[in-house]
Structure formats: C-alpha cells, structure tokens
Design a protein around this motif. Structure first.
Motif, PDB file in Angstrom:
ATOM      1  N   PHE A  62       0.611  -0.703   0.053  1.00  0.00           N
ATOM      2  CA  PHE A  62      -0.219   0.269  -0.617  1.00  0.00           C
ATOM      3  C   PHE A  62       0.944   1.791   0.170  1.00  0.00           C
ATOM      4  CE2 PHE A  62      -2.933  -3.325   2.251  1.00  0.00           C
ATOM      5  CZ  PHE A  62      -3.772  -3.229   1.022  1.00  0.00           C
ATOM      6  N   ASN A  63       2.661   0.947   0.349  1.00  0.00           N
ATOM      7  CA  ASN A  63       3.468   2.204   0.371  1.00  0.00           C
ATOM      8  C   ASN A  63       4.411   2.178  -0.513  1.00  0.00           C
ATOM      9  OD1 ASN A  63       5.231   4.537   1.443  1.00  0.00           O
ATOM     10  ND2 ASN A  63       4.072   4.278   3.002  1.00  0.00           N
ATOM     11  N   ASP A  64       4.726   2.471  -1.533  1.00  0.00           N
ATOM     12  CA  ASP A  64       5.532   2.437  -2.583  1.00  0.00           C
ATOM     13  C   ASP A  64       7.120   2.294  -1.816  1.00  0.00           C
ATOM     14  OD1 ASP A  64       4.225   1.137  -3.944  1.00  0.00           O
ATOM     15  OD2 ASP A  64       4.424   3.315  -5.694  1.00  0.00           O
ATOM     16  N   ASN A  65       6.932   3.788  -0.634  1.00  0.00           N
ATOM     17  CA  ASN A  65       8.002   4.178   0.750  1.00  0.00           C
ATOM     18  C   ASN A  65       8.232   3.478   1.428  1.00  0.00           C
ATOM     19  OD1 ASN A  65       7.938   6.304  -0.951  1.00  0.00           O
ATOM     20  ND2 ASN A  65       6.601   7.558   0.102  1.00  0.00           N
ATOM     21  N   GLU A  66       8.339   1.779   1.804  1.00  0.00           N
ATOM     22  CA  GLU A  66       8.756   1.113   2.185  1.00  0.00           C
ATOM     23  C   GLU A  66       9.105  -0.642   1.506  1.00  0.00           C
ATOM     24  OE1 GLU A  66       6.014  -0.656   4.884  1.00  0.00           O
ATOM     25  OE2 GLU A  66       5.534   0.825   6.343  1.00  0.00           O
ATOM     26  N   TRP A  67      10.748  -0.620   1.445  1.00  0.00           N
ATOM     27  CA  TRP A  67      11.041  -1.145   0.639  1.00  0.00           C
ATOM     28  C   TRP A  67      11.500  -2.455   1.778  1.00  0.00           C
ATOM     29  CZ3 TRP A  67      15.277   0.923  -2.611  1.00  0.00           C
ATOM     30  CH2 TRP A  67      14.920   1.644  -3.705  1.00  0.00           C
ATOM     31  N   TYR A  68      11.834  -3.537   1.771  1.00  0.00           N
ATOM     32  CA  TYR A  68      12.069  -4.982   2.198  1.00  0.00           C
ATOM     33  C   TYR A  68      12.779  -5.694   1.722  1.00  0.00           C
ATOM     34  CZ  TYR A  68       7.262  -3.666   4.935  1.00  0.00           C
ATOM     35  OH  TYR A  68       6.687  -3.263   5.491  1.00  0.00           O
ATOM     36  N   TYR A  69      14.104  -6.253   2.787  1.00  0.00           N
ATOM     37  CA  TYR A  69      14.778  -7.370   1.833  1.00  0.00           C
ATOM     38  C   TYR A  69      15.176  -8.643   3.041  1.00  0.00           C
ATOM     39  CZ  TYR A  69      16.578  -3.419  -0.271  1.00  0.00           C
ATOM     40  OH  TYR A  69      17.314  -2.089  -1.682  1.00  0.00           O
ATOM     41  N   VAL A  70      14.212  -9.679   2.536  1.00  0.00           N
ATOM     42  CA  VAL A  70      14.372 -10.480   2.985  1.00  0.00           C
ATOM     43  C   VAL A  70      14.930 -11.406   2.818  1.00  0.00           C
ATOM     44  CG1 VAL A  70      12.362 -12.612   4.056  1.00  0.00           C
ATOM     45  CG2 VAL A  70      11.883 -10.038   3.204  1.00  0.00           C
ATOM     46  N   SER A  71      15.905 -12.244   3.862  1.00  0.00           N
ATOM     47  CA  SER A  71      16.923 -13.698   3.557  1.00  0.00           C
ATOM     48  C   SER A  71      16.413 -14.592   4.235  1.00  0.00           C
ATOM     49  CB  SER A  71      17.901 -13.081   4.004  1.00  0.00           C
ATOM     50  OG  SER A  71      18.589 -13.884   4.493  1.00  0.00           O
ATOM     51  N   ARG A  72      16.266 -15.791   3.859  1.00  0.00           N
ATOM     52  CA  ARG A  72      15.636 -16.898   5.395  1.00  0.00           C
ATOM     53  C   ARG A  72      16.367 -18.245   4.313  1.00  0.00           C
ATOM     54  NH1 ARG A  72       9.382 -19.346   4.918  1.00  0.00           N
ATOM     55  NH2 ARG A  72       9.652 -17.605   6.995  1.00  0.00           N
ATOM     56  N   SER A  73      17.037 -18.905   5.534  1.00  0.00           N
ATOM     57  CA  SER A  73      17.308 -20.390   5.526  1.00  0.00           C
ATOM     58  C   SER A  73      16.841 -21.024   6.417  1.00  0.00           C
ATOM     59  CB  SER A  73      19.124 -20.440   6.387  1.00  0.00           C
ATOM     60  OG  SER A  73      19.873 -19.090   5.765  1.00  0.00           O
ATOM     61  N   THR A  74      16.991 -22.424   5.751  1.00  0.00           N
ATOM     62  CA  THR A  74      15.767 -23.114   5.753  1.00  0.00           C
ATOM     63  C   THR A  74      16.816 -24.567   5.730  1.00  0.00           C
ATOM     64  OG1 THR A  74      15.307 -23.958   3.726  1.00  0.00           O
ATOM     65  CG2 THR A  74      13.720 -22.243   5.182  1.00  0.00           C
ATOM     66  N   SER A  75      16.318 -25.847   6.574  1.00  0.00           N
ATOM     67  CA  SER A  75      16.569 -27.102   6.702  1.00  0.00           C
ATOM     68  C   SER A  75      15.696 -28.474   6.532  1.00  0.00           C
ATOM     69  CB  SER A  75      17.593 -27.404   8.137  1.00  0.00           C
ATOM     70  OG  SER A  75      18.043 -28.444   8.391  1.00  0.00           O
ATOM     71  N   THR A  76      15.503 -29.199   6.107  1.00  0.00           N
ATOM     72  CA  THR A  76      14.803 -30.174   5.841  1.00  0.00           C
ATOM     73  C   THR A  76      15.229 -31.590   5.882  1.00  0.00           C
ATOM     74  OG1 THR A  76      12.765 -30.722   4.390  1.00  0.00           O
ATOM     75  CG2 THR A  76      14.435 -30.035   2.954  1.00  0.00           C
TER      76      THR A  76
END
Length: 152
Positions: A62-76
């Motif tokens: 809803f707001n172009d003035n918010e940026w998200y950088y997402v990093s995730r480590s998983t194990s299976t």
C-alpha cells in the motif's frame, strides 16, 4: 555365501537411505552486515540505498516508500516440511521526497504459525450435498432474469 548376501543387503539399504539426505537452503536476499549497517537515517535516499543494497525483495503493498529485504535459511530432511533456521527482514522506510526515515530489522521471532481449521472452510448458509452441488446449475444457464443469463 553369507558375505555376498550381506553386501547385497547393505548396498540396497545404502541406496534406500541415500534418498533421505537432509539439506540446507538459503533463499532471498544475501544480507551483508556491513552494507546493511551503512544505510543511515537522514543521510541516504532511495538511489543510494539501491546502490548499496540493490533492488529490494519487495516493496510495500500500500506504500511504495517501504522497501523490504528478506533473507531466509531453511533445513529439511527427506520429504518433511522445511524448518526455518534463520530469517532476517530489513525494512527501510522513506519519506515522500525519497529520504530514509527508518531502518528496522526483525528475525524469525516474527514468523506466524497458522493452523488451518479442519479440511473444509466453514461458511454461512445451507449445506449442499454432492449431487446438489454437481447438478444444481442445470437449467439456470441462459435463463432470463438471472445473472449471466440471456434475459432482457
């Protein structure tokens, strides 16, 4: 003869278990601590953040003035559901002029666990049987006065 049988059984067991190997996987943005710490409130803008960190994983819906950088480590292991080992979300907010107003970091503590409610979604109204659902629309397609029909 017993040694030959043992070797064959051990080989079959080793082949069977080799498909059950576990693995780790890293997805999303590869977060560099020094570069993420370099983004400063009041000093940087959208252009300098993009030059430093690159394009964001996604922007606010809803707001172009918010940026998200997402990093995730998983194990299976084998065919089980992946388990999150580590997650970092870097949220950078900008003012309307494009200057950085806030830099926030969250971890895997913000992951929500959602349990579905049974195998069906509860709805209000009348419950229909399989045959009522299957044959219920016969005769309604093209009849006048109904939505999608060929009426006046």
């Amino acid at each position: 003869m017993n040694n030959k049988r043992f070797v064959i059984l051990a080989s079959i067991a080793a082949l069977g278990l080799s498909g059950c190997a576990g693995y780790r996987e890293k997805r999303g943005f590869i977060l560099d601590e020094q570069l993420s710490q370099a983004v400063q409130v009041g000093t940087d803008n959208k252009t300098s953040v993009e030059r430093t960190l690159g394009r964001p994983t996604f922007t606010g819906q809803f707001n172009d003035n918010e940026w998200y950088y997402v990093s995730r480590s998983t194990s299976t292991f084998a065919f089980r559901t992946p388990r999150v080992i580590d997650q970092t979300v870097l949220r950078i907010r900008f003012d309307p002029a494009g200057n950085v107003t806030a830099v926030e970091r969250t971890g895997k503590d913000k992951i929500a666990s959602i349990d579905p409610y049974g195998r069906t979604t509860p709805t209000l109204g009348r419950r229909k049987s399989f045959f009522e659902e299957f044959f219920g629309n016969i005769g309604t397609v093209g009849s006048g006065g109904l939505p999608g029909g060929g009426g006046q």
